[in-house]
Design a protein around this motif. Structure first.
Motif: not given
Ligand SMILES: Cc1cc2nc3c(=O)[nH]c(=O)nc-3n(C[C@H](O)[C@H](O)[C@H](O)COP(=O)(O)O)c2cc1C
Length: 382
Positions: A113, A186, A217
């Motif tokens: 991460n 991301h 992402n």
């Molecule tokens: C509630 C929440 C928890 C997340 N936890 C993690 C995590 O544990 N590890 C990680 O790499 N990204 C984490 N993320 C980021 C997501 O994996 C992702 O990169 C981000 O939500 C953007 O993608 P999306 O727009 O499809 O949701 C988290 C995001 C949210 C909203």
């Protein structure tokens, strides 16, 4: 095209991973979804666990299994989708030792991460704070790569930067040089938080620098978003987070609508890297709560815009049984006082697509009693 289910601490846990990988084509998501024999019926190729935080010790097996119970079932969800454990930390040696244990336990790879925006994590130099130190990123990836068997993939998930994105290329190159086999990007900085848009075109810049497979992402809520993310980033593979939680048929719908490209998608410049459109919002401080990812203070902190009312890809009649199986798993695994919150968090995202979920969310908003929620599910009012 690979479709990955995003790690989401406190939201996309074992119970929801299991539930979302039970969705099948023929439930209304589009018949082409299950087309290729090698594609899992849910349309998802791989999940990533929520982060497992490594601070000062080699964690016991039970700590890994707590976050990733799939380690008890060959590292796969109950319907067979491989899960890759994610580690978060900043000490190369400790991360390497823990990665080795995670691999021994049967994780389908080790993900690192480099994106978590939580203050408590960043204060200790982990998550997105590492994006200011590509040299340390390189040492971490190298140490982890050396520590796990060659057959175990090591991947990384990064944001574009901490305050701005000027070191994004350096970070991607550091990850590649360290020996990782894939990077999920991301497409936002830590400073952007979860504020739209996602800068998919910056992933195309990274693709020009590194040879590793990249996965795009961020902000993929619809098939059209998926199409635009592919075109802007040049990546065929996508990671789905909130979009899949809000609309569990999304992966299948993407597969039905966007057949596998015959060749890698050529990158067409959408805009100049430093043009105003590429830089909109850069450098602004995040408006989102800086709580740990997944423990954000407000229910709407990361849900995106509500009220778009696009039709979902599965009818509500198919979601209701999924709520039931989700609730059963939550009952087995989550402390009683947190159970109601889990269901409400999912409803909170489902209401982006389903008016029925909005009704349920309003009805259950003030309920914190697990028995009341269970009774509500049994009554079939969802
Ligand atoms: C509630 C929440 C928890 C997340 N936890 C993690 C995590 O544990 N590890 C990680 O790499 N990204 C984490 N993320 C980021 C997501 O994996 C992702 O990169 C981000 O939500 C953007 O993608 P999306 O727009 O499809 O949701 C988290 C995001 C949210 C909203």
């Amino acid at each position: 095209m690979q479709l990955l289910l995003a790690p989401m601490e406190g939201l996309l846990d074992f119970a929801l991973r299991d539930t979302l990988t039970r969705v099948e084509a023929g439930q209304g998501a589009g018949a082409a979804g299950g087309g290729a024999a090698h594609v899992h019926p849910s349309g998802i190729d791989r999940c990533v666990s929520e982060f497992i935080r490594i601070t000062d010790t080699l964690l016991p097996a039970r700590a890994f299994i707590r976050t990733m119970p799939e380690l008890r079932t060959g590292g796969r969800t109950l319907t067979g989708v491989p899960v890759r454990g994610q580690l978060l930390g900043s000490d190369p040696t400790l991360l390497a030792e823990n990665a080795s244990r995670l691999a021994e336990l049967g994780s389908h790879g080790v993900d690192l991460n480099f994106g978590c925006p939580a203050k408590v994590v960043n204060r200790h130099g982990g998550g997105s704070a590492l994006l200011d130190d590509p040299e340390l990123i390189h040492r971490i990836v190298s140490a982890v790569r050396r520590a796990v068997p060659a057959a175990v993939p090591v991947s990384a998930k990064m944001r574009l930067g901490f305050n701005d994105d000027h070191r994004a290329e350096d970070c991607a190159l550091a990850i590649e040089a360290g020996g990782a086999s894939e990077i999920v990007v991301h497409a936002r900085t830590k400073a952007h938080g979860y504020r739209p848009p996602a800068y998919w075109e910056r992933i195309a810049d990274l693709r020009a620098e590194v040879k590793l497979p990249l996965v795009a992402n961020g902000e993929i809520w619809t098939v059209d978003d998926a199409r635009r993310a592919q075109a802007a980033s040049g990546c065929s593979s996508l990671m789905l987070g909130r979009g899949m939680v809000a609309d569990p048929g999304l992966a299948l719908a993407i597969r039905a609508a966007l057949p596998e490209p015959a060749a890698p998608i050529p990158v067409e410049p959408i805009c100049e890297r430093n043009s105003p459109s590429a830089l909109v919002g850069y450098g602004l401080s995040a408006t989102q709560p800086a709580a740990i990812e997944g423990r954000a203070g407000s229910a709407t902190a990361f849900t995106g815009q509500l009220g778009t009312h696009l039709p979902p890809h599965l009818p509500w009649a198919h979601i209701h049984p999924l709520l039931g199986s989700f609730w059963a798993l939550v009952g087995q695994r989550v402390e009683r006082r947190h159970r109601a919150g889990r269901l409400k968090q999912w409803l909170n995202l489902l209401r982006r697509r389903y008016p029925e979920a909005q009704v349920a969310f309003d009805e259950l908003r003030t309920t914190n009693d697990a028995d009341d929620l269970g009774a509500w599910l049994l009554r079939g009012r969802g």
